[in-house]
Design a protein around this motif. Structure first.
Motif: not given
Length: 332
Positions: A271-280, A307-319
């Protein structure tokens, strides 16, 4: 009923080889059969919906699971795998339910946070365990049953080239103590496409990866001239798992059998370390320090993905783009 003891991990061997097979982590009947039933029901629902809207010509309900799944994939192409994976794949849309975008069900969730599995992980990375969102289920019919295009273009259905799991994530993961956990739902054999590993290969560190196929940003491989020789197949019986260091080189063979090769590919980290896919979305699977942080309800996990699906449908800039561009000299 056989009561399984707590799995003991040979930590030194794991550090020497970069991988470890541990038998009898799961009970095949109590733990894995519910996954098979859950996916069989999911296949029924997806086939009914797609036959009703004309996506596929038939539900193929008269066929056994393996042949039925192959026919549905042949009719729909690579996009037809989306509802069955346990990770979101594009396109991200608001006009479809999560059910059509990925699979999130109680049997799968129970496997992801199975106490005996977490007991193994705890012995390797400690008691603060995060379920990393880089995760997949791979249901691979025999390649002879699939259209050539699917075999050539989609590793969810075909052999996977040599790679390191660290290589397919953002560089932020380079200092994360991420652990890959792979396990078969049914026996994994040389004939049906088991994993192959190179013992001790993680000691070489991070190696260059290139796109395995044109235009593939996620499907990466280590060029042969960099990887060198070596590699052994690792057949496994259902109920067993293999744990791997994030830099262990591994691949999988082609399914040349007449049955499905079905496996789960999960990641865990402190817990607390980066995941490598922060948008998921990640979730706390175990916390010895603060158990109140643990997620126990599969619906909470599914809601995180919704919630992630709905967010990415509007904005994928964080990927953010991956670390490899394919323009590296060795990739030319």
């Amino acid at each position: 009923m056989v009561v399984l003891s707590v799995p003991r991990v040979d930590v030194q061997r794991f550090h020497d080889d970069g991988f470890l097979v541990i038998e009898d982590v799961f009970d095949p009947v109590l733990d894995l059969d519910p996954v098979v039933r859950e996916y069989t029901a999911k296949l029924d629902r997806v086939a009914d919906a797609w036959a009703a809207d004309g996506t596929i010509p038939s539900t193929f309900a008269d066929l056994p699971f393996t042949q039925r799944f192959a026919q549905i994939l042949n009719a729909t192409g690579s996009i037809g795998y989306r509802p069955f994976d346990i990770c979101l794949g594009g396109p991200f849309r608001t006009d479809e339910p999560l059910e059509a975008s990925m699979h999130a069900g109680p049997a799968v969730f129970n496997m992801m946070r199975h106490p005996r599995l977490l007991d193994v992980i705890e012995q390797l990375i400690g008691g603060e365990i995060l379920s990393n969102p880089i995760q997949h289920v791979r249901i691979k019919p025999p390649e002879a049953m699939l259209r050539e295009e699917l075999v050539k273009r989609n590793t969810m259905m075909s052999a996977v080239a040599w790679h390191q799991d660290q290589g397919v994530a953002l560089p932020e993961i380079d200092q994360t103590d991420i652990l890959t956990v792979w396990f078969p739902v049914l026996d994994a054999t040389v004939e049906n496409g088991c994993l192959c590993v190179i013992p001790g290969s993680y000691h070489r560190g991070m190696l260059l990866h290139c796109p395995s196929r044109p235009g593939q940003g996620f499907d990466l491989r280590i060029p042969d001239e960099i990887r060198g020789a070596g590699g052994i197949p690792v057949p496994m019986t259902r109920g067993s798992i293999i744990v791997m260091h994030r830099q262990t080189m591994h691949s999988s063979l082609s399914n040349k059998s007449d049955g499905v090769r079905w496996s789960f590919d999960l990641r865990y980290q402190p817990v607390g370390q980066p995941t490598g896919r922060p948008w998921f979305p990640a979730f706390v699977a175990r916390s010895r320090q603060d158990p109140s942080q643990e997620v126990h309800d599969w619906r909470v996990w599914a809601d995180l993905w919704e919630a992630t699906r709905l967010h990415l449908a509007d904005d994928t800039s964080g990927m953010k783009p991956r670390r490899w561009t394919g323009t590296e000299e060795a990739c030319a």
